[in-house]
Design a protein around this motif. Structure first.
Motif, PDB file in Angstrom:
ATOM      1  N   ILE A 105       6.592  24.222  33.249  1.00  0.00           N
ATOM      2  CA  ILE A 105       6.040  25.032  34.452  1.00  0.00           C
ATOM      3  C   ILE A 105       4.632  24.740  34.990  1.00  0.00           C
ATOM      4  CG2 ILE A 105       6.061  27.284  35.429  1.00  0.00           C
ATOM      5  CD1 ILE A 105       8.614  28.113  33.618  1.00  0.00           C
ATOM      6  N   HIS A 118      11.424  32.412  35.996  1.00  0.00           N
ATOM      7  CA  HIS A 118      11.901  31.922  34.895  1.00  0.00           C
ATOM      8  C   HIS A 118      13.148  32.497  34.069  1.00  0.00           C
ATOM      9  CE1 HIS A 118      11.638  29.100  31.545  1.00  0.00           C
ATOM     10  NE2 HIS A 118      10.683  29.679  30.869  1.00  0.00           N
ATOM     11  N   THR A 120      14.620  33.000  30.851  1.00  0.00           N
ATOM     12  CA  THR A 120      14.625  32.565  29.585  1.00  0.00           C
ATOM     13  C   THR A 120      15.509  33.421  28.492  1.00  0.00           C
ATOM     14  OG1 THR A 120      12.913  34.401  29.051  1.00  0.00           O
ATOM     15  CG2 THR A 120      12.019  32.248  29.737  1.00  0.00           C
TER      16      THR A 120
END
Length: 313
Positions: A105, A118, A120
């Motif tokens: 990123i 994001h 995750t």
């Protein structure tokens, strides 16, 4: 892909990155897909990005093949990963190369980058420490879509979750999103009890905006002690809901950063999800007319729903 009735619908583009990118692309061209993938991305993802006027600068080729996963929808709204495409399955070690890491990123950040999305696996202290460093270094905002395997959906929980880690991650991200099944399993509250689940979500310090998705009912944008509900918004008949969570969450990030209006944030996210659900895979080609129609539809829905929230004026 296999529908609820068992019908095979063929192979389609998918994945968190392209769905989130697609949702934002409806409203703007100023979006970049950052992901790790296989060299065969040129057969599917590359044509889609080029057709929609988007850069490939954020793509990191790590292996020979992208993931080719067989998904099966269920009546509950969940889905089951049944098998990888024959010959293209990877073990866990290899699959790890296809995860998007904070370093990937950071390399893709431009001077005009405003926010990062994001998706995750867990609120890991080390991972979120890296995201916090990136956020502060570049002055960007951060939307975290929780990736959690609720036992009610997949038959297992995620052992890495605990309240302290979740609190830390939310303070770093500021913007975050999860769905009803995930929240229900986390807080041990029935999924039918949205009011109590929303009250739990409101307790976290540092939560700038939480986009709480409740399946076919719609979604809530939670800001402070207020929750703004927006129902599903169909563009045409819904064909495939796969990716609507990523699509709407990415859009919620964009909309919140652009408008600062919780109701409009939910409306724009719902409209992007409506476009996504209109076919299998992401919307194939966004035109200026699509963007104009989406903006007009957003204004119509805002006028319709704002009467429920007099504080918005």
């Amino acid at each position: 892909m296999q529908s609820i009735d068992g019908t095979e619908t063929g192979e389609h583009l998918g994945g968190q990155a392209i769905y989130a990118t697609s949702g934002i692309r409806l409203w703007t061209r100023d979006v970049k897909m950052v992901t790790c993938c296989g060299a065969d991305y040129k057969q599917g993802y590359s044509p889609w990005l080029k057709a929609n006027g988007l850069s490939e600068d954020g793509i990191n080729v790590k292996l020979d093949f992208c993931s080719h996963v067989h998904m099966q929808h269920t009546e509950s709204g969940a889905y089951i990963t049944t098998t990888n495409r024959s010959g293209l399955g990877y073990n866990n070690y290899e699959q790890g190369f296809l995860e998007t890491h904070p370093e990937d990123i950071e390399r893709a950040i431009d001077p005009d980058t405003a926010a990062l999305y994001h998706h995750t696996h867990s609120p890991d202290y080390v991972l979120f420490g890296k995201m916090e460093r990136i956020r502060k270094k570049y002055g960007v905002r951060f939307m975290w879509e929780v990736m959690y395997g609720p036992s009610s959906q997949f038959g297992y929980g995620t052992p890495y979750f605990n309240h302290d880690k979740l609190q830390n991650a939310i303070e770093i991200a500021g913007m975050w999103s999860l769905n009803r099944n995930e929240a229900s399993d986390m807080f041990k509250i029935p999924a039918s009890n949205d009011e109590d689940l929303i009250n739990e979500l409101m307790k976290f310090k540092g939560s700038e905006m939480c986009y709480y998705r409740v399946g076919s009912k719609g979604a809530y944008t939670i800001v402070g002690n207020s929750a703004y509900f927006v129902p599903l918004i169909d563009i045409t008949k819904s064909v495939d809901p796969m990716g609507c969570g990523n699509c709407s969450t990415g859009t919620a990030m964009y909309a919140w950063c652009e408008t600062g209006d919780p109701l409009m944030t939910g409306i724009m996210a719902a409209i992007s999800a409506g476009y996504n659900a209109a076919q299998a895979g992401p919307w194939p080609l966004y035109t200026d007319e699509d963007t104009a129609n989406a903006n007009a539809l957003a204004k119509q829905w805002y006028e319709k729903l704002k009467v429920n929230y007099p504080e918005l004026g």
